[in-house]
Write a protein that holds these residues in place. Structure first.
Motif, PDB file in Angstrom:
ATOM      1  N   VAL A 110       0.840  -1.200   0.000  1.00  0.00           N
ATOM      2  CA  VAL A 110       0.000   0.000   0.000  1.00  0.00           C
ATOM      3  C   VAL A 110       0.875   1.250   0.000  1.00  0.00           C
ATOM      4  N   ASP A 111       1.917   1.235   0.832  1.00  0.00           N
ATOM      5  CA  ASP A 111       2.800   2.398   0.946  1.00  0.00           C
ATOM      6  C   ASP A 111       3.432   2.756  -0.398  1.00  0.00           C
TER       7      ASP A 111
ATOM      8  N   LEU B 155       2.526   1.859  -3.432  1.00  0.00           N
ATOM      9  CA  LEU B 155       1.548   2.263  -4.438  1.00  0.00           C
ATOM     10  C   LEU B 155       1.124   3.713  -4.222  1.00  0.00           C
ATOM     11  N   GLN B 156       0.941   4.091  -2.974  1.00  0.00           N
ATOM     12  CA  GLN B 156       0.564   5.476  -2.694  1.00  0.00           C
ATOM     13  C   GLN B 156       1.678   6.439  -3.107  1.00  0.00           C
TER      14      GLN B 156
ATOM     15  N   ALA C  99      -2.073  -1.677  -8.962  1.00  0.00           N
ATOM     16  CA  ALA C  99      -3.273  -1.454  -8.151  1.00  0.00           C
ATOM     17  C   ALA C  99      -4.247  -2.622  -8.294  1.00  0.00           C
TER      18      ALA C  99
ATOM     19  N   LEU D  72      -2.968  -5.414  -6.113  1.00  0.00           N
ATOM     20  CA  LEU D  72      -3.271  -5.162  -4.704  1.00  0.00           C
ATOM     21  C   LEU D  72      -4.751  -5.413  -4.416  1.00  0.00           C
TER      22      LEU D  72
ATOM     23  N   TYR E  68      -5.052   7.033  -5.130  1.00  0.00           N
ATOM     24  CA  TYR E  68      -4.383   7.643  -3.974  1.00  0.00           C
ATOM     25  C   TYR E  68      -5.287   7.609  -2.740  1.00  0.00           C
TER      26      TYR E  68
ATOM     27  N   TRP F 103      -7.827   5.678  -2.131  1.00  0.00           N
ATOM     28  CA  TRP F 103      -8.031   4.281  -1.713  1.00  0.00           C
ATOM     29  C   TRP F 103      -6.843   3.801  -0.879  1.00  0.00           C
ATOM     30  N   THR F 104      -5.627   4.045  -1.370  1.00  0.00           N
ATOM     31  CA  THR F 104      -4.445   3.604  -0.620  1.00  0.00           C
ATOM     32  C   THR F 104      -4.314   4.364   0.700  1.00  0.00           C
TER      33      THR F 104
ATOM     34  N   THR G  18      -0.181  -1.393   6.121  1.00  0.00           N
ATOM     35  CA  THR G  18       1.104  -0.873   5.675  1.00  0.00           C
ATOM     36  C   THR G  18       2.149  -1.978   5.692  1.00  0.00           C
TER      37      THR G  18
END
Length: 221
Positions: free
Chosen positions: A5-6, A8-9, A26, A29, A156, A158-159, A168
């Motif tokens: 998640v980290d 991807l953001q 995405a 994930l 963004y 969503w993450t 995380t």
């Protein structure tokens, strides 16, 4: 490639990372989290909408300018009034994100992309303005870029929500308990509607322009 998640953001905030490259990660994930609605939305964004009537509102009725093809001067503004512009000067963009992103990459700021008017619409407008020239809708680069920024912003958001829920760190898989914790976040429409409202406020970059050499020889990297 990391599916955390980290990471991807972070990628959604990096102008050098194209949305075309971000969305597959995405989707991975979303699949790992069993977010089926999110994965389905991301796939449609990536591939394009076969039924444009089912495309989200940020892809529908996008405003443009009607232009006419002059034998002497090329494409010039068409002699249409406000009513004709309001009726015919808009376009849906159901295409996949790669083709939309290429428009932004290859267009300079202030320029745009043309699409011929629908055959019947063109005939109606030609008759109304007494002009036989080809007619097209010119959509500015900003219209394309804003659409892509909206999608990027939704990812963004969503993450961000996943991170706030504690998802995380690096993961090769998520346990049933972890997936249960964030199952309520499998709501793509919530995120893209929020993105539509906040797109100008979020730390999400615009699509950059390709340099001359990149346009000539292909994108580096």
């Amino acid at each position: 490639m990391s599916t955390s998640v980290d990471h991807l953001q972070e990628r959604t905030q990096d102008a050098s990372d194209l949305l075309t490259d971000i969305v597959p990660s995405a989707i991975t994930l979303a699949t790992m989290l069993r977010h089926r609605k999110m994965a389905a939305w991301l796939r449609e964004e990536f591939d394009g909408y076969t039924d444009k009537d089912k495309a989200p509102p940020y892809r529908r009725d996008l405003p443009g300018h009607i232009v006419a093809k002059s034998p002497q001067y090329g494409w010039i503004p068409a002699p249409v009034d406000e009513r004709q512009t309001a009726e015919y000067g808009h376009l849906d963009l159901p295409e996949g994100i790669k083709s939309l992103e290429q428009v932004c990459l290859n267009c300079k700021k202030g320029n745009g992309h043309r699409a011929l008017l629908d055959k019947d619409d063109m005939a109606h407008v030609q008759k109304q303005i007494n002009l036989k020239a080809e007619l097209a809708i010119n959509l500015s680069r900003e219209v394309y870029c804003r659409l892509l920024r909206t999608i990027r912003s939704a990812i963004y958001l969503w993450t961000e929500s996943l991170a706030d829920a504690g998802m995380t760190g690096e993961h090769n898989h998520y346990s049933p308990e972890e997936r249960k914790t964030v199952e309520h976040l499998d709501t793509p429409e919530v995120f893209w509607r929020q993105a539509m409202e906040q797109v100008d406020e979020l730390p999400v970059p615009d699509v950059r322009e390709l340099g001359f050499l990149e346009r000539m020889f292909g994108r580096a990297g």
